[in-house]
Design a protein around this motif. Structure first.
Motif, PDB file in Angstrom:
ATOM      1  N   THR A  68      -4.432  -0.756   2.535  1.00 49.54           N
ATOM      2  CA  THR A  68      -4.387   0.569   1.900  1.00 49.54           C
ATOM      3  C   THR A  68      -4.883   1.715   2.764  1.00 49.54           C
ATOM      4  OG1 THR A  68      -4.715  -0.515  -0.243  1.00 49.54           O
ATOM      5  CG2 THR A  68      -5.079   1.847  -0.182  1.00 49.54           C
ATOM      6  N   HIS A 106     -10.157   6.160  -1.264  1.00 51.23           N
ATOM      7  CA  HIS A 106      -9.699   7.422  -0.681  1.00 51.23           C
ATOM      8  C   HIS A 106     -10.354   8.587  -1.409  1.00 51.23           C
ATOM      9  CE1 HIS A 106      -6.150   5.252   1.124  1.00 51.23           C
ATOM     10  NE2 HIS A 106      -6.529   6.046   2.106  1.00 51.23           N
ATOM     11  N   THR A 112      -3.790  13.207  -2.838  1.00 46.63           N
ATOM     12  CA  THR A 112      -3.461  12.487  -4.067  1.00 46.63           C
ATOM     13  C   THR A 112      -2.961  11.108  -3.687  1.00 46.63           C
ATOM     14  OG1 THR A 112      -1.197  13.267  -4.048  1.00 46.63           O
ATOM     15  CG2 THR A 112      -2.794  14.601  -5.242  1.00 46.63           C
ATOM     16  N   SER A 114      -1.625   6.929  -5.388  1.00 49.96           N
ATOM     17  CA  SER A 114      -1.342   6.045  -6.511  1.00 49.96           C
ATOM     18  C   SER A 114      -2.280   4.853  -6.395  1.00 49.96           C
ATOM     19  CB  SER A 114       0.100   5.571  -6.463  1.00 49.96           C
ATOM     20  OG  SER A 114       0.302   4.800  -5.291  1.00 49.96           O
TER      21      SER A 114
ATOM     22  N   ASN B  64      -6.473  17.176  -7.818  1.00 51.71           N
ATOM     23  CA  ASN B  64      -6.025  15.852  -7.375  1.00 51.71           C
ATOM     24  C   ASN B  64      -6.477  14.756  -8.333  1.00 51.71           C
ATOM     25  OD1 ASN B  64      -4.871  17.120  -5.182  1.00 51.71           O
ATOM     26  ND2 ASN B  64      -6.656  16.807  -3.875  1.00 51.71           N
ATOM     27  N   THR B  67      -4.036  14.583 -11.332  1.00 48.90           N
ATOM     28  CA  THR B  67      -2.723  13.965 -11.128  1.00 48.90           C
ATOM     29  C   THR B  67      -2.812  12.506 -10.695  1.00 48.90           C
ATOM     30  OG1 THR B  67      -2.677  14.752  -8.835  1.00 48.90           O
ATOM     31  CG2 THR B  67      -1.633  16.155 -10.485  1.00 48.90           C
ATOM     32  N   THR B  68      -4.000  12.025 -10.351  1.00 46.57           N
ATOM     33  CA  THR B  68      -4.097  10.715  -9.708  1.00 46.57           C
ATOM     34  C   THR B  68      -4.824   9.654 -10.524  1.00 46.57           C
ATOM     35  OG1 THR B  68      -4.111  11.836  -7.555  1.00 46.57           O
ATOM     36  CG2 THR B  68      -4.782   9.544  -7.561  1.00 46.57           C
ATOM     37  N   GLY B 105     -12.854   8.613  -5.782  1.00 40.43           N
ATOM     38  CA  GLY B 105     -11.764   7.798  -5.247  1.00 40.43           C
ATOM     39  C   GLY B 105     -11.586   6.522  -6.045  1.00 40.43           C
ATOM     40  N   HIS B 106     -10.365   5.998  -6.072  1.00 44.77           N
ATOM     41  CA  HIS B 106     -10.132   4.686  -6.682  1.00 44.77           C
ATOM     42  C   HIS B 106     -10.885   3.615  -5.907  1.00 44.77           C
ATOM     43  CE1 HIS B 106      -6.457   6.341  -8.771  1.00 44.77           C
ATOM     44  NE2 HIS B 106      -7.016   5.606  -9.718  1.00 44.77           N
ATOM     45  N   ASP B 107     -11.512   2.701  -6.615  1.00 44.03           N
ATOM     46  CA  ASP B 107     -12.318   1.664  -5.976  1.00 44.03           C
ATOM     47  C   ASP B 107     -11.421   0.499  -5.539  1.00 44.03           C
ATOM     48  OD1 ASP B 107     -14.149  -0.219  -5.167  1.00 44.03           O
ATOM     49  OD2 ASP B 107     -15.417  -0.033  -6.939  1.00 44.03           O
ATOM     50  N   LEU B 108     -11.274   0.344  -4.220  1.00 43.16           N
ATOM     51  CA  LEU B 108     -10.347  -0.662  -3.682  1.00 43.16           C
ATOM     52  C   LEU B 108     -10.865  -2.091  -3.846  1.00 43.16           C
ATOM     53  CD1 LEU B 108      -9.139   1.266  -0.504  1.00 43.16           C
ATOM     54  CD2 LEU B 108      -7.940   0.974  -2.676  1.00 43.16           C
ATOM     55  N   THR B 112      -4.974  -1.908  -4.946  1.00 38.56           N
ATOM     56  CA  THR B 112      -4.460  -1.242  -3.754  1.00 38.56           C
ATOM     57  C   THR B 112      -3.794   0.055  -4.179  1.00 38.56           C
ATOM     58  OG1 THR B 112      -2.326  -2.336  -3.925  1.00 38.56           O
ATOM     59  CG2 THR B 112      -4.008  -3.453  -2.630  1.00 38.56           C
ATOM     60  N   GLY B 113      -3.250   0.764  -3.216  1.00 39.14           N
ATOM     61  CA  GLY B 113      -2.612   2.010  -3.586  1.00 39.14           C
ATOM     62  C   GLY B 113      -2.041   2.709  -2.387  1.00 39.14           C
ATOM     63  N   SER B 114      -1.741   3.982  -2.610  1.00 36.70           N
ATOM     64  CA  SER B 114      -1.248   4.814  -1.520  1.00 36.70           C
ATOM     65  C   SER B 114      -2.014   6.119  -1.559  1.00 36.70           C
ATOM     66  CB  SER B 114       0.243   5.076  -1.692  1.00 36.70           C
ATOM     67  OG  SER B 114       0.455   5.806  -2.882  1.00 36.70           O
ATOM     68  N   PHE B 115      -1.898   6.893  -0.489  1.00 41.63           N
ATOM     69  CA  PHE B 115      -2.642   8.143  -0.395  1.00 41.63           C
ATOM     70  C   PHE B 115      -1.797   9.143   0.368  1.00 41.63           C
ATOM     71  CE2 PHE B 115      -5.777  10.959   1.721  1.00 41.63           C
ATOM     72  CZ  PHE B 115      -6.416  11.437   0.601  1.00 41.63           C
ATOM     73  N   ILE B 116      -1.726  10.369  -0.132  1.00 44.45           N
ATOM     74  CA  ILE B 116      -0.988  11.439   0.525  1.00 44.45           C
ATOM     75  C   ILE B 116      -1.961  12.566   0.837  1.00 44.45           C
ATOM     76  CG2 ILE B 116       0.871  13.131   0.288  1.00 44.45           C
ATOM     77  CD1 ILE B 116       1.985  11.167  -1.931  1.00 44.45           C
ATOM     78  N   ARG B 117      -2.130  12.831   2.112  1.00 50.99           N
ATOM     79  CA  ARG B 117      -3.073  13.870   2.527  1.00 50.99           C
ATOM     80  C   ARG B 117      -2.526  15.246   2.205  1.00 50.99           C
ATOM     81  NH1 ARG B 117      -6.882  14.024   6.862  1.00 50.99           N
ATOM     82  NH2 ARG B 117      -8.028  15.975   6.612  1.00 50.99           N
ATOM     83  N   LEU B 118      -3.360  16.071   1.534  1.00 52.35           N
ATOM     84  CA  LEU B 118      -3.019  17.464   1.286  1.00 52.35           C
ATOM     85  C   LEU B 118      -4.014  18.321   2.060  1.00 52.35           C
ATOM     86  CD1 LEU B 118      -2.434  17.238  -2.558  1.00 52.35           C
ATOM     87  CD2 LEU B 118      -0.718  17.171  -0.739  1.00 52.35           C
TER      88      LEU B 118
END
Lengths: 123, 123, 123, 123
Positions: A68, A106, A112, A114, B64, B67-68, B105-108, B112-118
């Motif tokens: 991830t 993250h 943002t 998922s 963020n 939306t997340t 943040g989501h606790d890994l 799992t997940g994805s992340f988009i940098r803004l």
């Protein structure tokens, strides 16, 4: 006592993952955190010196971190601080500063994303 | 001093977001954390009582988070603890326990997940 | 998880000590901590709202706190945060914010003193 | 961000105090903290490896620490963690782990004492 510490920072390299003889996955990465401090003389906020940590993750957390997170990602890490003195066969000595992570995520301050829930248990 | 605190827990409701007159987005959610402790008499780990917090996020982090993250998600939160005494017009009084979040943040450990940098800046 | 928290503040009342049926001493006191924050509009540091905690000490720490600290003293406290919802027989409900202390000490930022080592073990 | 950390440990050497050209007193000492962890295989608590820190105190705290604490004393320290990479003229490199202390106090888990309030301000 255990020194618990939380760091918000950026990942400095690609995550490395190994699997022990007993099948335990361990992932590690370098984490950079730059403090901000108020400079009284200049009357403004300035960057302090960057702190570097080696973050170590075990079990489910090791697996999920591997798939991830990537170099450059902003993350939160919380765990137990380990200050280790080491020496190698050639006589070199040094100090490593590690965090045995309890949680990694993250940092949504910077983006943002998922999330897909898996069956992981607390590390 | 500021009491900084880090909580790993689960989100207890849907995130609520408002925008102030000045255009500042603020998101908040309830966070439940259940401590584990070692019971010496029983010789095993048991659940302690759940701690509940109200987490408040500002600016880019508020947007963020909105939306997340969702109800039930495992997250890490770090921020400043606020213990507030309140009273309302009908004479009721109470205590609220809030965290003004610096990072979420989501606790890994749990997925799992994805992340988009803004382009967000630190809150 | 356990939320560990450290508070630097001032003791708000006299320490109360009880002894349980099993002979366990428990001391408690109220602790006030006022955060400082930088007000960007005014360009200066200002006081935030005071956080109040109930600090609970057990065993040797309970005994030593009883004989050593007093109302108004500046102290450091580190321990585990407990956010408790309570209700009494008359239908009142509320929230208490407690710290189960692992360590307590006078804050040498504000004074000097002496120390006599006893045989206490970690709480 | 600033990594705040709290350590309960024992002082490993005599406190050293210097005064800067501008008259600022700075005291420092080494602090050892040994974590306890539950060994699942052995079913008991065991000592982990000792963490060593260099603690640095400024202004009033530096002066009061100098006159009040000694080698071997149990103390609580809270402050900001600094992980510094250094190199000297002879080509040696290393890492130092420091805590810029905000508060220091004798840990009343291990003894009693007295306290004399002076006019110090928060560091």
């Amino acid at each position: 006592m255990n020194e618990t510490v939380t760091v918000r920072g950026f990942i400095g390299n690609e995550v490395r993952t190994i699997t022990t003889d007993k099948g335990l996955p361990i992932s590690s990465f370098r984490l950079a955190s730059t403090p901000r401090r108020f400079d009284r003389e200049r009357g403004e906020w300035v960057d302090g010196e960057t702190n570097w940590f080696t973050v170590t993750c075990f079990r489910a957390l090791a697996q999920n971190v591997r798939t991830t997170v990537s170099k450059g990602d902003p993350v939160l890490v919380t765990g137990r601080l380990k200050v280790r003195q080491w020496a190698n066969d050639t006589g070199q000595r040094g100090t490593s500063v590690e965090i045995d992570a309890d949680g990694v995520g993250h940092d949504l301050t910077f983006g943002t994303g998922s999330f897909i829930r898996l069956g992981g248990q607390p590390a």
